[in-house]
Design an enzyme around this catalytic site. Structure first.
Site, PDB file in Angstrom:
ATOM      1  N   LYS A  57      -5.750   9.803  10.203  1.00 34.54           N
ATOM      2  CA  LYS A  57      -4.384   9.266  10.228  1.00 34.54           C
ATOM      3  C   LYS A  57      -3.438  10.202  11.003  1.00 34.54           C
ATOM      4  O   LYS A  57      -2.457   9.741  11.578  1.00 34.54           O
ATOM      5  CB  LYS A  57      -3.891   9.023   8.795  1.00 34.54           C
ATOM      6  CG  LYS A  57      -4.651   7.879   8.095  1.00 34.54           C
ATOM      7  CD  LYS A  57      -4.468   6.572   8.836  1.00 34.54           C
ATOM      8  CE  LYS A  57      -5.182   5.403   8.212  1.00 34.54           C
ATOM      9  NZ  LYS A  57      -4.956   4.144   8.933  1.00 34.54           N
ATOM     10  N   ALA A  65      -6.309  -8.150   8.617  1.00 30.35           N
ATOM     11  CA  ALA A  65      -5.252  -8.958   7.975  1.00 30.35           C
ATOM     12  C   ALA A  65      -5.795  -9.895   6.905  1.00 30.35           C
ATOM     13  O   ALA A  65      -5.078 -10.780   6.447  1.00 30.35           O
ATOM     14  CB  ALA A  65      -4.496  -9.748   9.048  1.00 30.35           C
ATOM     15  N   ASN A  99      -3.804  -2.087  12.111  1.00 30.72           N
ATOM     16  CA  ASN A  99      -3.725  -1.874  10.668  1.00 30.72           C
ATOM     17  C   ASN A  99      -5.094  -1.650  10.015  1.00 30.72           C
ATOM     18  O   ASN A  99      -5.183  -0.973   8.993  1.00 30.72           O
ATOM     19  CB  ASN A  99      -3.037  -3.093  10.043  1.00 30.72           C
ATOM     20  CG  ASN A  99      -3.169  -3.142   8.546  1.00 30.72           C
ATOM     21  OD1 ASN A  99      -2.528  -2.394   7.818  1.00 30.72           O
ATOM     22  ND2 ASN A  99      -4.057  -4.026   8.048  1.00 30.72           N
ATOM     23  N   TYR A 147      -9.996  11.219   6.015  1.00 27.54           N
ATOM     24  CA  TYR A 147      -8.973  10.165   6.118  1.00 27.54           C
ATOM     25  C   TYR A 147      -7.672  10.749   6.666  1.00 27.54           C
ATOM     26  O   TYR A 147      -7.067  10.203   7.594  1.00 27.54           O
ATOM     27  CB  TYR A 147      -8.748   9.550   4.732  1.00 27.54           C
ATOM     28  CG  TYR A 147      -7.702   8.458   4.705  1.00 27.54           C
ATOM     29  CD1 TYR A 147      -7.975   7.188   5.210  1.00 27.54           C
ATOM     30  CD2 TYR A 147      -6.436   8.686   4.162  1.00 27.54           C
ATOM     31  CE1 TYR A 147      -7.010   6.179   5.179  1.00 27.54           C
ATOM     32  CE2 TYR A 147      -5.471   7.692   4.128  1.00 27.54           C
ATOM     33  CZ  TYR A 147      -5.766   6.440   4.637  1.00 27.54           C
ATOM     34  OH  TYR A 147      -4.814   5.450   4.603  1.00 27.54           O
TER      35      TYR A 147
HETATM   36  P1  NAP Z   1      -7.338  -2.963   2.236  1.00 26.01           P
HETATM   37  O1  NAP Z   1      -6.604  -3.804   1.269  1.00 26.01           O
HETATM   38  O2  NAP Z   1      -8.593  -2.274   1.834  1.00 26.01           O
HETATM   39  O3  NAP Z   1      -7.607  -3.851   3.543  1.00 26.01           O
HETATM   40  C1  NAP Z   1      -8.283  -3.299   4.634  1.00 26.01           C
HETATM   41  C2  NAP Z   1      -8.338  -4.321   5.745  1.00 26.01           C
HETATM   42  O4  NAP Z   1      -8.998  -3.703   6.874  1.00 26.01           O
HETATM   43  C3  NAP Z   1      -9.159  -5.556   5.381  1.00 26.01           C
HETATM   44  O5  NAP Z   1      -8.526  -6.708   5.884  1.00 26.01           O
HETATM   45  C4  NAP Z   1     -10.486  -5.327   6.117  1.00 26.01           C
HETATM   46  O6  NAP Z   1     -11.105  -6.529   6.574  1.00 26.01           O
HETATM   47  C5  NAP Z   1     -10.029  -4.553   7.322  1.00 26.01           C
HETATM   48  N1  NAP Z   1     -11.111  -3.793   7.926  1.00 26.01           N
HETATM   49  C6  NAP Z   1     -11.831  -2.767   7.399  1.00 26.01           C
HETATM   50  N2  NAP Z   1     -12.779  -2.386   8.279  1.00 26.01           N
HETATM   51  C7  NAP Z   1     -12.637  -3.162   9.378  1.00 26.01           C
HETATM   52  C8  NAP Z   1     -13.310  -3.238  10.615  1.00 26.01           C
HETATM   53  N3  NAP Z   1     -14.324  -2.432  10.926  1.00 26.01           N
HETATM   54  N4  NAP Z   1     -12.894  -4.172  11.519  1.00 26.01           N
HETATM   55  C9  NAP Z   1     -11.867  -5.013  11.227  1.00 26.01           C
HETATM   56  N5  NAP Z   1     -11.204  -4.984  10.066  1.00 26.01           N
HETATM   57  C10 NAP Z   1     -11.582  -4.064   9.154  1.00 26.01           C
HETATM   58  O7  NAP Z   1      -6.404  -1.776   2.801  1.00 26.01           O
HETATM   59  P2  NAP Z   1      -4.813  -1.636   2.931  1.00 26.01           P
HETATM   60  O8  NAP Z   1      -4.363  -0.778   1.818  1.00 26.01           O
HETATM   61  O9  NAP Z   1      -4.174  -2.935   3.179  1.00 26.01           O
HETATM   62  O10 NAP Z   1      -4.756  -0.717   4.249  1.00 26.01           O
HETATM   63  C11 NAP Z   1      -4.308  -1.186   5.507  1.00 26.01           C
HETATM   64  C12 NAP Z   1      -3.952   0.023   6.360  1.00 26.01           C
HETATM   65  O11 NAP Z   1      -2.913   0.763   5.736  1.00 26.01           O
HETATM   66  C13 NAP Z   1      -5.104   1.001   6.560  1.00 26.01           C
HETATM   67  O12 NAP Z   1      -5.086   1.498   7.869  1.00 26.01           O
HETATM   68  C14 NAP Z   1      -4.786   2.111   5.572  1.00 26.01           C
HETATM   69  O13 NAP Z   1      -5.349   3.342   5.955  1.00 26.01           O
HETATM   70  C15 NAP Z   1      -3.283   2.119   5.640  1.00 26.01           C
HETATM   71  N6  NAP Z   1      -2.645   2.744   4.463  1.00 26.01           N
HETATM   72  C16 NAP Z   1      -2.827   2.228   3.215  1.00 26.01           C
HETATM   73  C17 NAP Z   1      -2.228   2.852   2.126  1.00 26.01           C
HETATM   74  C18 NAP Z   1      -2.393   2.358   0.714  1.00 26.01           C
HETATM   75  O14 NAP Z   1      -1.980   3.083  -0.209  1.00 26.01           O
HETATM   76  N7  NAP Z   1      -2.943   1.179   0.484  1.00 26.01           N
HETATM   77  C19 NAP Z   1      -1.441   3.988   2.333  1.00 26.01           C
HETATM   78  C20 NAP Z   1      -1.275   4.481   3.610  1.00 26.01           C
HETATM   79  C21 NAP Z   1      -1.885   3.848   4.677  1.00 26.01           C
HETATM   80  P3  NAP Z   1     -12.299  -7.293   5.747  1.00 26.01           P
HETATM   81  O15 NAP Z   1     -11.919  -7.141   4.314  1.00 26.01           O
HETATM   82  O16 NAP Z   1     -12.256  -8.685   6.251  1.00 26.01           O
HETATM   83  O17 NAP Z   1     -13.566  -6.583   6.092  1.00 26.01           O
END
Ligand code: NAP
Length: 239
Positions: free
Chosen positions: A151, A10, A82, A147
């Site tokens: 998912k 988050a 998430n 990926y």
């Molecule tokens: P993001 O902006 O890259 O943020 C990722 C978040 O995950 C960051 O807060 C990061 O924390 C945290 N994280 C990564 N590795 C971690 C770990 N080992 N332990 C705890 N926290 C961890 O990504 P987002 O786009 O918001 O994605 C959030 C979710 O939505 C993901 O599951 C992604 O697959 C899914 N999603 C995203 C999209 C898209 O287009 N963006 C589409 C479909 C699904 P730190 O930065 O503090 O390390």
């Protein structure tokens, strides 16, 4: 007593938007982060929440996060799984190390957090688990095979766990976002993002707040008869 919602990952992106939305709805948000401490603490400060560091792929760290949550808030009502990473490239060129990492964070991380909160939710005979998958887990993406597979696993996990936990009064649902404007898509060129937008019937890419609204619904009592479902929030990209 305010309800508590743990949101993994988050510190930015979708998780950050969910933390603000859930706080607006009266939840105490637990802002889980891994590397972005300052960002997570700022969000906690602005939402009246708690920032807790834990690598979701590390089950000991996750158990400690859950213990700390109980110590600080006294309860766990909602878990939003998430936290996630993506890895892009042709399947044959993804290294075993990259493969392990995507699986450990996206799949094992979701399992670890869920396993750790379950005793509290079962004891209360209530709770909401919301898993964040992706439309690529539904339809598959070339150059994102690992990926997509991770998912898709989250979708299977949601459906099976909903059956197992329904009798305990726990709802388990999943959101499959489309293309959302966060750092996760930073590696894509402007042209690719434009092409993805043009492929979206609603003619725009998603905002983190679009997903936060869906999370807010699934965390609320308004969704009390919904479980085991996959909610696509993708502008019509896949129908
Ligand atoms: P993001 O902006 O890259 O943020 C990722 C978040 O995950 C960051 O807060 C990061 O924390 C945290 N994280 C990564 N590795 C971690 C770990 N080992 N332990 C705890 N926290 C961890 O990504 P987002 O786009 O918001 O994605 C959030 C979710 O939505 C993901 O599951 C992604 O697959 C899914 N999603 C995203 C999209 C898209 O287009 N963006 C589409 C479909 C699904 P730190 O930065 O503090 O390390």
């Amino acid at each position: 007593m305010s309800k508590t919602a743990i949101i993994t990952g988050a510190s930015k992106g979708i998780g950050k938007a969910a933390a603000y939305k859930l706080a607006e709805n009266g939840f105490i948000p637990v802002i889980n982060y891994h590397t972005h401490k300052a960002e997570a603490e700022k969000i906690a400060c602005e939402t009246g929440g708690v920032a807790i560091c834990a690598d979701v792929s590390d089950s000991t760290a996750v158990n400690n996060m859950i213990k700390e949550t109980i110590k600080k808030t006294g309860r766990i009502d909602v878990l939003v799984n998430n936290a996630g990473i993506s890895v892009s490239g042709l399947f044959m060129y993804i290294t075993p190390e990259q493969e392990e990492l995507v699986w450990k964070i996206n799949v094992q991380g979701t399992f670890n957090c869920t396993r750790s909160v379950m005793p509290f939710m079962i004891n209360e005979k209530s709770g909401k688990i919301i898993n964040i998958s992706s439309m690529w887990g539904q339809t598959g993406a070339s150059c994102e095979v690992h990926y997509s597979a991770s998912k898709a696993a989250i979708i299977g996990f949601t459906k099976a766990l909903a059956k197992e936990l329904g009798p305990s009064g726990i709802n388990v649902n999943c959101i499959a976002p489309g293309v959302i404007l966060t750092d996760m898509n930073n590696s894509y060129s402007k042209e690719t993002m434009e092409a993805l937008k043009n492929e979206t019937p609603l003619e725009r890419l998603g905002k983190p707040e679009d997903i936060a609204e869906a999370i807010s619904f699934l965390a609320s009592e308004k969704s009390s008869f919904i479980t085991g479902q996959i909610l696509g929030v993708n502008g019509g990209f896949i129908i």
